[in-house]
Design a protein around this motif. Structure first.
Motif, PDB file in Angstrom:
ATOM      1  N   VAL A 184       3.324  10.874  -3.418  1.00 20.28           N
ATOM      2  CA  VAL A 184       3.806   9.513  -3.162  1.00 20.28           C
ATOM      3  C   VAL A 184       4.472   9.419  -1.791  1.00 20.28           C
ATOM      4  CG1 VAL A 184       4.127   8.983  -5.594  1.00 20.28           C
ATOM      5  CG2 VAL A 184       5.994   9.999  -4.306  1.00 20.28           C
ATOM      6  N   ASP A 185       4.700   8.184  -1.330  1.00 25.74           N
ATOM      7  CA  ASP A 185       5.301   7.975  -0.014  1.00 25.74           C
ATOM      8  C   ASP A 185       6.821   8.066  -0.092  1.00 25.74           C
ATOM      9  OD1 ASP A 185       2.840   7.172   1.373  1.00 25.74           O
ATOM     10  OD2 ASP A 185       2.881   5.521  -0.055  1.00 25.74           O
ATOM     11  N   THR A 186       7.341   7.626  -1.223  1.00 25.10           N
ATOM     12  CA  THR A 186       8.793   7.514  -1.334  1.00 25.10           C
ATOM     13  C   THR A 186       9.241   8.082  -2.666  1.00 25.10           C
ATOM     14  OG1 THR A 186       8.679   5.512  -0.009  1.00 25.10           O
ATOM     15  CG2 THR A 186      10.690   5.833  -1.260  1.00 25.10           C
ATOM     16  N   VAL A 187      10.283   8.891  -2.645  1.00 25.82           N
ATOM     17  CA  VAL A 187      10.850   9.414  -3.889  1.00 25.82           C
ATOM     18  C   VAL A 187      12.301   8.958  -3.977  1.00 25.82           C
ATOM     19  CG1 VAL A 187      11.414  11.475  -5.222  1.00 25.82           C
ATOM     20  CG2 VAL A 187       9.349  11.451  -3.821  1.00 25.82           C
ATOM     21  N   LEU A 188      12.602   8.227  -5.038  1.00 29.86           N
ATOM     22  CA  LEU A 188      13.975   7.764  -5.248  1.00 29.86           C
ATOM     23  C   LEU A 188      14.501   8.389  -6.529  1.00 29.86           C
ATOM     24  CD1 LEU A 188      13.459   3.923  -4.673  1.00 29.86           C
ATOM     25  CD2 LEU A 188      13.874   5.674  -2.957  1.00 29.86           C
ATOM     26  N   ASN A 225      11.152   9.553   2.161  1.00 31.49           N
ATOM     27  CA  ASN A 225      10.672   8.203   2.454  1.00 31.49           C
ATOM     28  C   ASN A 225       9.827   8.211   3.717  1.00 31.49           C
ATOM     29  OD1 ASN A 225      10.187   5.517   2.537  1.00 31.49           O
ATOM     30  ND2 ASN A 225      12.325   4.856   2.499  1.00 31.49           N
ATOM     31  N   ARG A 226       8.534   7.958   3.550  1.00 29.45           N
ATOM     32  CA  ARG A 226       7.667   7.918   4.732  1.00 29.45           C
ATOM     33  C   ARG A 226       7.886   6.646   5.526  1.00 29.45           C
ATOM     34  NH1 ARG A 226       2.396  10.033   1.596  1.00 29.45           N
ATOM     35  NH2 ARG A 226       2.942  12.224   1.536  1.00 29.45           N
ATOM     36  N   ALA A 252       0.822  -1.221   0.000  1.00 28.06           N
ATOM     37  CA  ALA A 252       0.000   0.000   0.000  1.00 28.06           C
ATOM     38  C   ALA A 252       0.847   1.258   0.000  1.00 28.06           C
ATOM     39  CB  ALA A 252      -0.952   0.017   1.199  1.00 28.06           C
ATOM     40  N   SER A 253       1.964   1.212  -0.747  1.00 30.39           N
ATOM     41  CA  SER A 253       2.790   2.407  -0.817  1.00 30.39           C
ATOM     42  C   SER A 253       3.009   2.802  -2.271  1.00 30.39           C
ATOM     43  CB  SER A 253       4.141   2.181  -0.131  1.00 30.39           C
ATOM     44  OG  SER A 253       4.894   1.232  -0.826  1.00 30.39           O
ATOM     45  N   ALA A 254       3.224   4.096  -2.476  1.00 32.84           N
ATOM     46  CA  ALA A 254       3.499   4.589  -3.819  1.00 32.84           C
ATOM     47  C   ALA A 254       4.913   5.126  -3.855  1.00 32.84           C
ATOM     48  CB  ALA A 254       2.509   5.680  -4.186  1.00 32.84           C
ATOM     49  N   ILE A 255       5.659   4.680  -4.847  1.00 28.51           N
ATOM     50  CA  ILE A 255       7.078   5.025  -4.936  1.00 28.51           C
ATOM     51  C   ILE A 255       7.335   5.666  -6.298  1.00 28.51           C
ATOM     52  CG2 ILE A 255       9.422   4.050  -4.974  1.00 28.51           C
ATOM     53  CD1 ILE A 255       7.980   1.622  -3.439  1.00 28.51           C
ATOM     54  N   LEU A 256       8.023   6.784  -6.295  1.00 25.53           N
ATOM     55  CA  LEU A 256       8.397   7.435  -7.544  1.00 25.53           C
ATOM     56  C   LEU A 256       9.894   7.223  -7.751  1.00 25.53           C
ATOM     57  CD1 LEU A 256       7.654   9.502  -9.830  1.00 25.53           C
ATOM     58  CD2 LEU A 256       8.327  11.286  -8.239  1.00 25.53           C
ATOM     59  N   VAL A 300       2.892   0.476  -5.608  1.00 21.38           N
ATOM     60  CA  VAL A 300       2.920   0.994  -6.972  1.00 21.38           C
ATOM     61  C   VAL A 300       4.207   1.780  -7.170  1.00 21.38           C
ATOM     62  CG1 VAL A 300       1.805   2.570  -8.596  1.00 21.38           C
ATOM     63  CG2 VAL A 300       0.404   1.107  -7.150  1.00 21.38           C
ATOM     64  N   VAL A 301       4.949   1.407  -8.216  1.00 16.98           N
ATOM     65  CA  VAL A 301       6.176   2.140  -8.519  1.00 16.98           C
ATOM     66  C   VAL A 301       5.952   2.942  -9.797  1.00 16.98           C
ATOM     67  CG1 VAL A 301       8.618   1.955  -9.113  1.00 16.98           C
ATOM     68  CG2 VAL A 301       7.627   0.378  -7.447  1.00 16.98           C
TER      69      VAL A 301
END
Ligand code: TYD
Ligand code: MG
Length: 454
Positions: A231-235, A253-254, A88-92, A209-210
């Protein structure tokens, strides 16, 4: 019926206005403002005035189990996510075109699929045959990843809602297109709308979801920073084209620490993990030469040694050049100013070039002293001893400030065969890790004692 209001959106910073202009007032970019019909303005008239649902409130002491995480088995990838993939996380994942995002995510998708996650890879850029070809090249044909080539968000959402995968890769968000929004794929409105819908899907269905996002020349995810907020995480996937090193960096990163890095090497058969980045970053280092200084840095939770290279040469131009790769140009100007006004070392008529070897981007202020040392070493033509590392922050007064994690820096340096360190005085150092420390109170001391100048 009222005419739908037209609005204008900057494609660079997503600022909105009600008239067109050549330059965006908010970010100062030129020719980035385009006309867009706004998204539907939330709930319709029928709902206006209706009472909402009462919220259930909890208190801070409510016990929360840590999120269950899935491991890809690629330590460099898992660490950047904060210790594995959270459902249940969204990652960019952002990066320059051609840097290797699709390669990395196909490899990660294959690993997660083999670990039992139901994994989809949806490409809007490449035909499935192309993706299969890449998979073959990476030796991943046996991985149970499901592929599709699609850009219509409506079709993708229908499929995802029915199939409920654990992990979906969307490559790339700029190619996705929602028929609710009347503008071209890749525009701010489209990217915002599609990213919003996919992020909501992640939360609603518990999928990870990435989103892959291309980055513009200016280093921003093309179009919208808005996606970063959603989003929760940005890489970010970074690296120099000519170099084989690639760095995956978490900037938000949450579910874990930000600023964590994973280091990879681009090989003929995909990205290989680099478990000892210091050894790799220093591998091209030759004999001790003037201008070369090893910085004992910290990237995220990990110590990393990197080489700073400086060149100082008389300028043929009326305006001397200051060129930086891998560090902040403004910070370089500050250090040159401190050297000039506090230590009496002039740089008038001299070009200054600074480079971080290996394509790493360093942002720690602890690198100040390494930068100053590299510049002084180049300017005075004095090489530092080959077995020494440098770290410390420089203040505008020319004083040196101790930095955090000194023990970890020293430990990493000792592990790689270094025996001495030049560092600010006054740090509360408990373990020296067998290193001899040259503690300096200020930059003037470094100039005089280390380089015999000033
Ligand atoms: P790609 O993943 O397509 O980049 P992005 O999705 O970020 O645009 O990677 C493209 C580059 O990677 C391409 O120039 C070729 C190189 N590459 C390798 O060197 N080795 C490999 O095994 C693969 C698959 C790609
Ligand atoms: Mg790609």
């Amino acid at each position: 019926m009222a005419k739908p209001q037209v609005s204008f959106t900057c494609q660079s910073c997503a600022a909105r206005s009600n008239k067109w202009a050549g330059q965006c007032d908010a970010c100062g970019e030129w020719n980035t403002i385009v006309e867009e019909t706004p998204l539907s303005a939330g709930p319709g008239k029928a709902l206006k005035g209706a009472r909402g649902r009462r919220l259930t409130l909890t208190d801070l002491a409510t016990k929360e189990a840590p999120p269950p995480r899935s491991s890809s088995g690629m330590d460099e990838f898992d660490r950047v996510l904060g210790g594995g993939l959270v459902p249940a996380s969204a990652i960019l994942v952002g990066g320059d075109p051609g840097i290797g995002k699709s390669t990395l995510l196909l490899q990660a998708a294959a690993r997660f699929a083999m670990a039992g996650l139901k994994t989809f890879y949806i490409s809007g850029e490449e035909a499935s045959a192309q993706v299969r070809l890449r998979a073959a090249r990476l030796g991943l044909t046996d991985a149970p990843v499901k592929l599709a080539t699609e850009t219509s968000l409506r079709d993708i959402m229908t499929t995802l809602d029915e199939e409920r995968p654990d992990l979906v890769i969307i490559d790339s968000i700029q190619t996705m297109w929602s028929d609710n929004v009347e503008s071209a794929p890749g525009s701010v409105s489209q990217v915002r709308a599609t990213a919003q819908e996919l992020t909501t899907f992640a939360k609603r269905r518990g999928s990870a979801v990435v989103l892959v996002g291309h980055v513009t020349k200016e280093g921003q995810i093309a179009g919208p920073r808005v996606v970063e907020h959603m989003v929760d995480t940005v890489l970010y996937f970074e690296g120099e084209r000519g170099h084989q090193f690639r760095i995956l960096r978490s900037v938000k990163n949450r579910f874990g620490p930000a600023d964590e890095i994973g280091v990879f090497e681009m090989t003929g058969s995909g990205l290989a993990e680099v478990t000892n980045p210091s050894a790799l970053f220093l591998s091209e280092r030759g004999k001790p030469a003037p201008g070369s200084v090893v910085f004992a840095g910290i990237e995220g939770t990990r110590p990393v040694l990197v080489e700073f290279q400086a060149l100082v040469a008389p300028t043929p131009h009326s305006q001397p050049r200051r060129t930086v790769v891998g560090w902040d140009g403004g910070r370089l100007a500050m250090i040159l100013a401190v050297l000039e006004s506090r230590c009496g070392i002039p740089f008038t008529g001299l070009d200054v070039y600074l480079n971080v070897a290996g394509g790493l981007k360093v942002s720690e202020p602890a690198a100040d002293l390494a930068v100053a040392a590299a510049i002084l070493s180049a300017r005075e033509d004095v090489a530092l001893p080959a077995d020494s590392v440098v770290f410390g922050e420089i203040s505008l007064s020319g004083a040196l400030r101790p930095v955090g994690q000194t023990e970890n820096r020293l430990k990493e340096a000792a592990k790689l065969g270094f025996t001495s360190a030049i560092a600010p005085a006054g740090g509360k150092i408990t373990g020296r890790e067998g290193m001899s420390l040259r503690e300096m109170p200020d930059l003037t001391a470094v100039v005089g004692e280390v380089f015999g100048a000033g």
